[in-house]
Scaffold this motif. Sequence first.
Motif, PDB file in Angstrom:
ATOM      1  N   LEU A  27       0.867  -1.300   0.253  1.00 16.06           N
ATOM      2  CA  LEU A  27      -0.141   0.188   0.051  1.00 16.06           C
ATOM      3  C   LEU A  27       1.116   0.991  -0.062  1.00 16.06           C
ATOM      4  O   LEU A  27       1.759   1.569   0.674  1.00 16.06           O
ATOM      5  N   GLY A  28       0.410   2.246  -0.545  1.00 12.44           N
ATOM      6  CA  GLY A  28       1.314   3.329  -0.439  1.00 12.44           C
ATOM      7  C   GLY A  28      -0.218   4.725  -1.487  1.00 12.44           C
ATOM      8  O   GLY A  28      -0.750   4.511  -1.332  1.00 12.44           O
ATOM      9  N   ARG A  29       1.107   6.115  -0.116  1.00  8.90           N
ATOM     10  CA  ARG A  29       0.807   7.083  -0.736  1.00  8.90           C
ATOM     11  C   ARG A  29       2.134   7.990  -0.581  1.00  8.90           C
ATOM     12  O   ARG A  29       2.626   7.850   0.026  1.00  8.90           O
ATOM     13  N   GLU A  30       1.336   9.268  -1.566  1.00 10.09           N
ATOM     14  CA  GLU A  30       2.320   9.720  -2.240  1.00 10.09           C
ATOM     15  C   GLU A  30       1.666  11.154  -2.125  1.00 10.09           C
ATOM     16  O   GLU A  30       1.457  11.784  -2.960  1.00 10.09           O
ATOM     17  N   PRO A  31       1.848  12.329  -1.109  1.00 17.97           N
ATOM     18  CA  PRO A  31       1.387  13.529  -0.637  1.00 17.97           C
ATOM     19  C   PRO A  31       2.624  14.011  -1.730  1.00 17.97           C
ATOM     20  O   PRO A  31       3.831  13.625  -2.298  1.00 17.97           O
ATOM     21  N   PHE A  32       1.685  15.435  -2.758  1.00 21.56           N
ATOM     22  CA  PHE A  32       2.050  16.151  -3.161  1.00 21.56           C
ATOM     23  C   PHE A  32       3.355  16.664  -2.844  1.00 21.56           C
ATOM     24  O   PHE A  32       4.015  17.615  -4.289  1.00 21.56           O
ATOM     25  N   ARG A  63      30.412  27.090  20.646  1.00 23.10           N
ATOM     26  CA  ARG A  63      32.012  27.487  20.059  1.00 23.10           C
ATOM     27  C   ARG A  63      32.470  28.656  20.226  1.00 23.10           C
ATOM     28  O   ARG A  63      33.637  29.366  19.631  1.00 23.10           O
ATOM     29  N   THR A  64      31.959  29.482  19.000  1.00 22.00           N
ATOM     30  CA  THR A  64      31.813  30.575  18.329  1.00 22.00           C
ATOM     31  C   THR A  64      31.359  31.761  18.436  1.00 22.00           C
ATOM     32  O   THR A  64      31.157  33.124  18.334  1.00 22.00           O
ATOM     33  N   GLY A  65      29.738  31.219  18.941  1.00 26.16           N
ATOM     34  CA  GLY A  65      28.957  32.218  20.151  1.00 26.16           C
ATOM     35  C   GLY A  65      27.577  32.624  18.751  1.00 26.16           C
ATOM     36  O   GLY A  65      26.991  33.792  18.904  1.00 26.16           O
ATOM     37  N   GLN A  66      27.924  31.426  17.545  1.00 25.31           N
ATOM     38  CA  GLN A  66      26.841  32.279  16.159  1.00 25.31           C
ATOM     39  C   GLN A  66      25.894  31.767  16.407  1.00 25.31           C
ATOM     40  O   GLN A  66      25.762  30.782  16.709  1.00 25.31           O
ATOM     41  N   ARG A  67      25.098  32.331  15.666  1.00 24.90           N
ATOM     42  CA  ARG A  67      23.639  32.439  15.876  1.00 24.90           C
ATOM     43  C   ARG A  67      22.933  31.577  14.371  1.00 24.90           C
ATOM     44  O   ARG A  67      23.588  32.457  13.497  1.00 24.90           O
ATOM     45  N   PHE A  68      22.051  30.628  14.255  1.00 20.46           N
ATOM     46  CA  PHE A  68      21.785  30.333  12.985  1.00 20.46           C
ATOM     47  C   PHE A  68      20.224  29.379  13.243  1.00 20.46           C
ATOM     48  O   PHE A  68      19.824  29.498  14.734  1.00 20.46           O
ATOM     49  N   MET A  69      19.623  28.926  12.316  1.00 18.73           N
ATOM     50  CA  MET A  69      18.069  28.469  12.325  1.00 18.73           C
ATOM     51  C   MET A  69      18.540  26.857  12.199  1.00 18.73           C
ATOM     52  O   MET A  69      19.378  27.222  11.167  1.00 18.73           O
ATOM     53  N   ALA A  70      17.603  26.260  12.483  1.00 20.78           N
ATOM     54  CA  ALA A  70      17.886  25.001  12.790  1.00 20.78           C
ATOM     55  C   ALA A  70      16.840  24.212  13.075  1.00 20.78           C
ATOM     56  O   ALA A  70      15.961  25.016  13.742  1.00 20.78           O
ATOM     57  N   ALA A  71      15.516  23.211  13.090  1.00 20.27           N
ATOM     58  CA  ALA A  71      14.670  22.503  12.746  1.00 20.27           C
ATOM     59  C   ALA A  71      15.110  21.888  14.448  1.00 20.27           C
ATOM     60  O   ALA A  71      15.439  21.669  15.087  1.00 20.27           O
ATOM     61  N   VAL A  72      14.141  21.826  16.015  1.00 27.04           N
ATOM     62  CA  VAL A  72      13.450  21.840  16.660  1.00 27.04           C
ATOM     63  C   VAL A  72      13.653  20.525  16.453  1.00 27.04           C
ATOM     64  O   VAL A  72      12.590  19.548  15.807  1.00 27.04           O
ATOM     65  N   LEU A  73      13.950  19.291  17.461  1.00 29.97           N
ATOM     66  CA  LEU A  73      14.175  17.833  17.273  1.00 29.97           C
ATOM     67  C   LEU A  73      14.384  17.682  15.696  1.00 29.97           C
ATOM     68  O   LEU A  73      14.873  16.355  15.760  1.00 29.97           O
ATOM     69  N   GLY A  74      15.165  17.948  15.459  1.00 38.33           N
ATOM     70  CA  GLY A  74      15.512  17.589  13.702  1.00 38.33           C
ATOM     71  C   GLY A  74      14.506  17.124  12.234  1.00 38.33           C
ATOM     72  O   GLY A  74      14.538  16.039  11.822  1.00 38.33           O
ATOM     73  N   LEU A  75      13.307  17.580  12.814  1.00 37.78           N
ATOM     74  CA  LEU A  75      12.616  17.228  12.650  1.00 37.78           C
ATOM     75  C   LEU A  75      12.359  18.221  10.788  1.00 37.78           C
ATOM     76  O   LEU A  75      13.038  18.736  10.675  1.00 37.78           O
ATOM     77  N   GLN A  76      11.901  16.607  10.023  1.00 36.94           N
ATOM     78  CA  GLN A  76      11.627  17.327   8.776  1.00 36.94           C
ATOM     79  C   GLN A  76      10.670  17.721   7.935  1.00 36.94           C
ATOM     80  O   GLN A  76       9.218  17.060   8.614  1.00 36.94           O
ATOM     81  N   ARG A  77      10.678  18.362   7.157  1.00 35.54           N
ATOM     82  CA  ARG A  77       9.344  19.020   6.015  1.00 35.54           C
ATOM     83  C   ARG A  77       9.186  18.410   5.222  1.00 35.54           C
ATOM     84  O   ARG A  77       8.478  18.902   4.339  1.00 35.54           O
ATOM     85  N   ASP A  78      10.154  17.552   4.552  1.00 36.05           N
ATOM     86  CA  ASP A  78      10.080  16.952   2.885  1.00 36.05           C
ATOM     87  C   ASP A  78       8.539  16.158   2.906  1.00 36.05           C
ATOM     88  O   ASP A  78       7.753  15.905   4.499  1.00 36.05           O
ATOM     89  N   ARG A  79       8.445  16.332   2.103  1.00 36.63           N
ATOM     90  CA  ARG A  79       7.032  15.199   1.713  1.00 36.63           C
ATOM     91  C   ARG A  79       7.337  13.718   2.431  1.00 36.63           C
ATOM     92  O   ARG A  79       8.644  12.790   2.442  1.00 36.63           O
ATOM     93  N   ALA A  80       5.803  13.499   3.264  1.00 41.50           N
ATOM     94  CA  ALA A  80       6.407  12.343   4.245  1.00 41.50           C
ATOM     95  C   ALA A  80       5.291  11.116   3.666  1.00 41.50           C
ATOM     96  O   ALA A  80       4.450  10.856   3.645  1.00 41.50           O
ATOM     97  N   SER A  81       6.436  10.169   2.396  1.00 42.56           N
ATOM     98  CA  SER A  81       5.674   9.485   1.692  1.00 42.56           C
ATOM     99  C   SER A  81       5.519   8.182   2.316  1.00 42.56           C
ATOM    100  O   SER A  81       6.125   8.205   3.378  1.00 42.56           O
ATOM    101  N   ALA A  82       4.644   7.401   2.183  1.00 41.75           N
ATOM    102  CA  ALA A  82       3.928   6.253   2.825  1.00 41.75           C
ATOM    103  C   ALA A  82       4.127   5.151   2.393  1.00 41.75           C
ATOM    104  O   ALA A  82       3.173   4.925   1.239  1.00 41.75           O
ATOM    105  N   TYR A  83       4.827   3.960   2.194  1.00 44.33           N
ATOM    106  CA  TYR A  83       4.843   2.692   1.769  1.00 44.33           C
ATOM    107  C   TYR A  83       4.477   1.587   3.077  1.00 44.33           C
ATOM    108  O   TYR A  83       5.248   1.261   3.973  1.00 44.33           O
ATOM    109  N   ASP A  84       3.592   0.396   3.036  1.00 42.62           N
ATOM    110  CA  ASP A  84       3.212  -0.492   4.246  1.00 42.62           C
ATOM    111  C   ASP A  84       3.276  -1.678   3.345  1.00 42.62           C
ATOM    112  O   ASP A  84       2.261  -1.974   1.878  1.00 42.62           O
ATOM    113  N   LEU A  85       2.779  -3.078   3.918  1.00 43.58           N
ATOM    114  CA  LEU A  85       3.322  -3.766   3.584  1.00 43.58           C
ATOM    115  C   LEU A  85       2.233  -4.719   4.429  1.00 43.58           C
ATOM    116  O   LEU A  85       2.143  -4.720   5.519  1.00 43.58           O
ATOM    117  N   SER A  86       1.217  -5.259   3.764  1.00 41.77           N
ATOM    118  CA  SER A  86      -0.385  -5.845   4.544  1.00 41.77           C
ATOM    119  C   SER A  86      -0.513  -7.294   4.305  1.00 41.77           C
ATOM    120  O   SER A  86      -0.150  -7.869   3.180  1.00 41.77           O
TER     121      SER A  86
END
Length: 395
Positions: A309-314, A331-354
């Motif tokens: 079974l598959g679901r492929e978001p656009f 170490r450097t005191g430099q500020r930057f932006m990064a995802a909290v908890l390392g979460l990804q915003r990419d397409r979350a495709s789902a493939y399953d075996l039933s």
Amino acid sequence: MEDPGPEGPGVRRGAAAIAVLAAACAGVPGARAETFRETFERPITRPIGDALADSIGHALPITAASAGVTFSFNKESHAWDRETDILGQLYLERPRPLGRGKLNLSVSYQWVRIDTVDGQDLDRLSDTRFPIVDPKNGRLFTLPRFGLELDTHQVTTSITYGVTDDLDLNLTVPVLYSRFAVNAILRDLASGQEQRSHVRSSKLGPGDLFLRAKYRLLHGAWGDLAAGLVLRAPAGNQDNFQGTGTWEPAPMLYAATPSLSLGHGVGLQAYANGGVELNGSAVDQSAGRFGFGLDCAIKERLTAAVAVLGREPFQGIAPPGFFDVARVDPRTGQRFMAAVLGLQRDRASAYDLSLGGRMNLWHDTVFGFANVILPLNRDGFRSDVIPLVGIEAAF
């Protein structure tokens, strides 16, 4: 010397330290939320709640509308005869209709526990490499633990009616009991003090309703083909992670090969489903749905089934920068932006075996079924295993 008493300098310093730590805890879940989503009503964690609310509804599988058996009218005997094959698939539709005037009722139970997000153990999330900058006061903190627990017990009632020889209509009503927990530890970098948060909550309510129609287009020596239309109605509470919060029509196609006899009462039949799940609020957030499966029937009593079974978001689950928070490199005191908890915003495709099947329990009328879904990938919020059991009757 005058006794400083309860309002002395030591107490005031302790109170000040507690106040500073409390101010830094903008990322720790609140304990008075009325919905699961409100648990995350803090600047740092709010995107996590939004992602769960947008994703979990689609992570709760719904069984197919197709009945385990079908009937054909025997003109010689003027009676309805049950077809010899039993459908083993629980999440793939068959193109063959139930039969004019026939009714199929099924009740099933499944348990869905969300175990991972982007391959990480959901109960063991942490964020300690680069300190996070509190947006209110600029203090630095880390999250040694941000554990989430979410499991859903789902009872689904499905009614299918054969309107004509080629048209079936179905109504599917799920009822959900969801339990949610957050176990978080926040450490203030300057003071080294920690705040621990333990939130527990449970909700009972309906899930999204499904109205489904299927019309057989072709029937012949090469197999069967049917067109389907699925309408998902947002009856479930999205803020409690029990629905999608939007109307979703889905045009579908269902195909099946003829049954191939291997002798000794054993037969094989292949199925394929495909279509588009349209998001009624934002079309660009729609997704493709597909599935391929094989049934193995044994002596007209038991049919085992395997399917992919598959679901492929656009598009991705969130816009760029959705999970980003301000950080500092120690170490450097430099500020930057990064995802909290390392979460990804990419397409979350789902493939399953039933894996599952159906069994004839009583007089070609009552059938039992069982199934298990196993993940083939780890994108987005996923379950390690989803078991299903149920019973159905055809009249």
